[in-house]
Each structure stands twice: as structure tokens, then as C-alpha cells.
Scaffold this motif. Structure first.
Motif, mmCIF file in Angstrom:
data_model
loop_
_atom_site.group_PDB
_atom_site.id
_atom_site.type_symbol
_atom_site.label_atom_id
_atom_site.label_comp_id
_atom_site.label_asym_id
_atom_site.label_seq_id
_atom_site.Cartn_x
_atom_site.Cartn_y
_atom_site.Cartn_z
ATOM 1 N N SER A 48 0.835 -1.200 0.000
ATOM 2 C CA SER A 48 0.000 0.000 0.000
ATOM 3 C C SER A 48 0.870 1.250 0.000
ATOM 4 O O SER A 48 1.848 1.338 0.743
ATOM 5 C CB SER A 48 -0.913 0.019 1.226
ATOM 6 O OG SER A 48 -1.804 -1.052 1.192
ATOM 7 N N TYR A 49 0.474 2.203 -0.828
ATOM 8 C CA TYR A 49 1.212 3.457 -0.967
ATOM 9 C C TYR A 49 0.223 4.616 -0.956
ATOM 10 O O TYR A 49 -0.968 4.436 -1.212
ATOM 11 C CB TYR A 49 1.993 3.483 -2.289
ATOM 12 C CG TYR A 49 2.915 2.319 -2.453
ATOM 13 C CD1 TYR A 49 4.226 2.380 -2.005
ATOM 14 C CD2 TYR A 49 2.477 1.139 -3.042
ATOM 15 C CE1 TYR A 49 5.078 1.293 -2.148
ATOM 16 C CE2 TYR A 49 3.318 0.054 -3.181
ATOM 17 C CZ TYR A 49 4.612 0.135 -2.737
ATOM 18 O OH TYR A 49 5.441 -0.931 -2.880
ATOM 19 N N GLN A 50 0.741 5.805 -0.678
ATOM 20 C CA GLN A 50 -0.094 7.000 -0.737
ATOM 21 C C GLN A 50 0.730 8.141 -1.324
ATOM 22 O O GLN A 50 1.862 8.374 -0.917
ATOM 23 C CB GLN A 50 -0.598 7.394 0.646
ATOM 24 C CG GLN A 50 -1.451 8.652 0.619
ATOM 25 C CD GLN A 50 -2.077 8.913 1.958
ATOM 26 O OE1 GLN A 50 -3.138 8.389 2.236
ATOM 27 N NE2 GLN A 50 -1.441 9.726 2.780
ATOM 28 N N ILE A 51 0.137 8.820 -2.291
ATOM 29 C CA ILE A 51 0.735 10.018 -2.862
ATOM 30 C C ILE A 51 -0.053 11.198 -2.316
ATOM 31 O O ILE A 51 -1.289 11.202 -2.374
ATOM 32 C CB ILE A 51 0.664 10.008 -4.402
ATOM 33 C CG1 ILE A 51 1.438 8.816 -4.965
ATOM 34 C CG2 ILE A 51 1.205 11.316 -4.970
ATOM 35 C CD1 ILE A 51 1.279 8.633 -6.456
ATOM 36 N N THR A 52 0.638 12.190 -1.777
ATOM 37 C CA THR A 52 -0.004 13.389 -1.257
ATOM 38 C C THR A 52 0.538 14.586 -2.030
ATOM 39 O O THR A 52 1.754 14.804 -2.062
ATOM 40 C CB THR A 52 0.275 13.562 0.246
ATOM 41 O OG1 THR A 52 -0.161 12.393 0.935
ATOM 42 C CG2 THR A 52 -0.462 14.769 0.795
ATOM 43 N N GLN A 108 -2.809 -0.397 -8.408
ATOM 44 C CA GLN A 108 -4.101 0.183 -8.765
ATOM 45 C C GLN A 108 -4.410 1.373 -7.853
ATOM 46 O O GLN A 108 -4.055 1.357 -6.679
ATOM 47 C CB GLN A 108 -5.218 -0.854 -8.607
ATOM 48 C CG GLN A 108 -5.026 -2.096 -9.444
ATOM 49 C CD GLN A 108 -5.158 -1.803 -10.924
ATOM 50 O OE1 GLN A 108 -5.991 -1.015 -11.348
ATOM 51 N NE2 GLN A 108 -4.326 -2.447 -11.722
ATOM 52 N N VAL A 109 -5.107 2.363 -8.403
ATOM 53 C CA VAL A 109 -5.565 3.487 -7.594
ATOM 54 C C VAL A 109 -6.809 3.037 -6.850
ATOM 55 O O VAL A 109 -7.764 2.565 -7.453
ATOM 56 C CB VAL A 109 -5.872 4.716 -8.477
ATOM 57 C CG1 VAL A 109 -6.431 5.851 -7.638
ATOM 58 C CG2 VAL A 109 -4.627 5.154 -9.225
ATOM 59 N N ILE A 121 -3.902 10.313 -2.697
ATOM 60 C CA ILE A 121 -4.266 9.241 -3.620
ATOM 61 C C ILE A 121 -3.736 7.932 -3.040
ATOM 62 O O ILE A 121 -2.524 7.783 -2.858
ATOM 63 C CB ILE A 121 -3.691 9.495 -5.024
ATOM 64 C CG1 ILE A 121 -4.174 10.849 -5.545
ATOM 65 C CG2 ILE A 121 -4.065 8.367 -5.971
ATOM 66 C CD1 ILE A 121 -3.484 11.304 -6.802
ATOM 67 N N ALA A 122 -4.641 7.008 -2.729
ATOM 68 C CA ALA A 122 -4.267 5.720 -2.160
ATOM 69 C C ALA A 122 -4.042 4.717 -3.275
ATOM 70 O O ALA A 122 -4.870 4.595 -4.187
ATOM 71 C CB ALA A 122 -5.357 5.226 -1.208
ATOM 72 N N LEU A 123 -2.936 4.005 -3.208
ATOM 73 C CA LEU A 123 -2.561 3.013 -4.209
ATOM 74 C C LEU A 123 -2.338 1.669 -3.514
ATOM 75 O O LEU A 123 -1.907 1.621 -2.368
ATOM 76 C CB LEU A 123 -1.262 3.417 -4.913
ATOM 77 C CG LEU A 123 -1.231 4.803 -5.529
ATOM 78 C CD1 LEU A 123 0.185 5.175 -5.916
ATOM 79 C CD2 LEU A 123 -2.129 4.857 -6.730
ATOM 80 N N LYS A 124 -2.632 0.601 -4.243
ATOM 81 C CA LYS A 124 -2.432 -0.739 -3.686
ATOM 82 C C LYS A 124 -1.967 -1.667 -4.794
ATOM 83 O O LYS A 124 -2.510 -1.651 -5.889
ATOM 84 C CB LYS A 124 -3.718 -1.270 -3.077
ATOM 85 C CG LYS A 124 -3.551 -2.616 -2.398
ATOM 86 C CD LYS A 124 -4.690 -2.890 -1.457
ATOM 87 C CE LYS A 124 -4.557 -4.228 -0.800
ATOM 88 N NZ LYS A 124 -3.587 -4.270 0.260
ATOM 89 N N ARG A 125 -0.945 -2.466 -4.475
ATOM 90 C CA ARG A 125 -0.470 -3.474 -5.415
ATOM 91 C C ARG A 125 -1.300 -4.735 -5.187
ATOM 92 O O ARG A 125 -1.352 -5.265 -4.086
ATOM 93 C CB ARG A 125 1.010 -3.793 -5.213
ATOM 94 C CG ARG A 125 1.490 -4.850 -6.191
ATOM 95 C CD ARG A 125 2.921 -5.310 -6.008
ATOM 96 N NE ARG A 125 3.614 -4.815 -4.868
ATOM 97 C CZ ARG A 125 4.707 -4.038 -4.926
ATOM 98 N NH1 ARG A 125 5.174 -3.665 -6.084
ATOM 99 N NH2 ARG A 125 5.297 -3.639 -3.826
#
Length: 160
Positions: A48-52, A108-109, A121-125
Motif C-alpha cells: 500500500s502506498y499514498q501520494i499526497t 491500482q488506484v 491518492i491511495a494506491l495498492k499493489r
């Protein structure tokens, strides 16, 4: 100071890495050197990743997020506002922007939220089951005597 790195020798000896080399070369050329708007990329967990992005002066309606072919594009276009002499100083940048992020395979977003001038923006592999490693059971004829010798404690084994 940036130096250009020549990927030609690597291109000659690899197959299927064209997209990676194109990405590295475009970053080396400095295509995204503007730096506006500023952003953070945070790893929240293993997948899990987050772009701010700091987008002060923009409303959610002014921002567009598009994910396509492993690329995330965030763009903002602020509606033209006439200042009519009200402002003595305008230090909050509200110029149009476009920020591109290259996403790894299977990322995926999940969602996007806007709060206090920050766009998150939350991202998940999510690797498909077909792509995950799987354990293969070995089948075949067995020699029960061989198994008995291997499984018996060392002191109980008889040397032939």
C-alpha cells in the motif's frame, strides 16, 4: 548537475525492458523538473502506498486524476479569477499543473481524497492469483523402505 547516462549497452543485452529504459531516460532528461505542485510518496505497508500533493488554491472540481497503462496523471486547472485589484500580493500558486507518476505492474488506484489543500491518492499493489508463486506438490512412486530409513532416528537406522 545532471549527467546523461547511456543505456545503449543495456538495451543491446536485454529483452523486454524497453519501458524501463524509456522511463529512466525521460527522468534523466528532466521532463518533470518543474516541481509544482510539491508531493510526498509514502509507503504505508508492503503493498500500500499514498501520494499526497499540496494543491492549495484548488478545489476538487479543478483537479482531474487519470490512471491508464501504468501511468497516473494528476492535473489541475484553476478557473480564471479576476482579482479586480483586491490582492496586494498573490503568493499561493494556482497555475495549471500536470504531474505524472509511473506505476509498477499491478498497482491500482484505490481512492482519492481532498482535505485542507492536500490531495491524497491511495494506491495498492494487487498481484493476480495466476501471477503469485504457488507450491507444486511432487507426486510419484515411493520406495517405502527408503522413506523408513530417512525418517527413523539416527540411532535406530541399521547400516547395510
Amino acid at each position: 548537475m545532471r549527467t546523461n547516462f547511456d543505456f545503449t549497452p543495456y538495451r543491446r543485452s536485454t529483452v523486454g525492458f524497453d519501458r524501463l529504459f524509456d522511463l529512466l531516460e525521460s527522468n534523466a532528461r528532466g521532463e518533470a523538473a518543474d516541481g509544482y505542485p510539491p508531493f510526498d510518496i509514502e509507503r504505508e505497508s508492503e503493498d500500500s502506498y499514498q501520494i499526497t500533493l499540496a494543491v492549495a488554491g484548488f478545489r476538487p472540481d479543478d483537479i482531474e486524476i487519470v490512471a491508464h497503462n501504468n501511468q497516473l496523471v494528476v492535473s489541475g486547472h484553476n478557473a480564471e479569477e479576476r482579482d479586480e485589484g483586491r490582492y496586494l500580493h498573490r503568493g499561493i500558486a494556482t497555475r495549471a499543473f500536470e504531474r505524472r507518476f509511473q506505476l509498477a505492474d499491478f498497482v491500482q488506484v484505490r481512492s482519492a481524497t481532498f482535505d485542507n489543500g492536500l490531495l491524497r491518492i491511495a494506491l495498492k499493489r494487487e498481484v493476480p492469483e495466476a501471477m503469485k508463486p504457488r507450491h507444486i506438490q511432487i507426486e510419484g512412486a515411493r520406495d517405502p523402505a527408503a522413506n523408513d530409513r530417512l525418517e527413523a532416528p539416527a540411532e535406530d537406522r541399521q547400516v547395510a
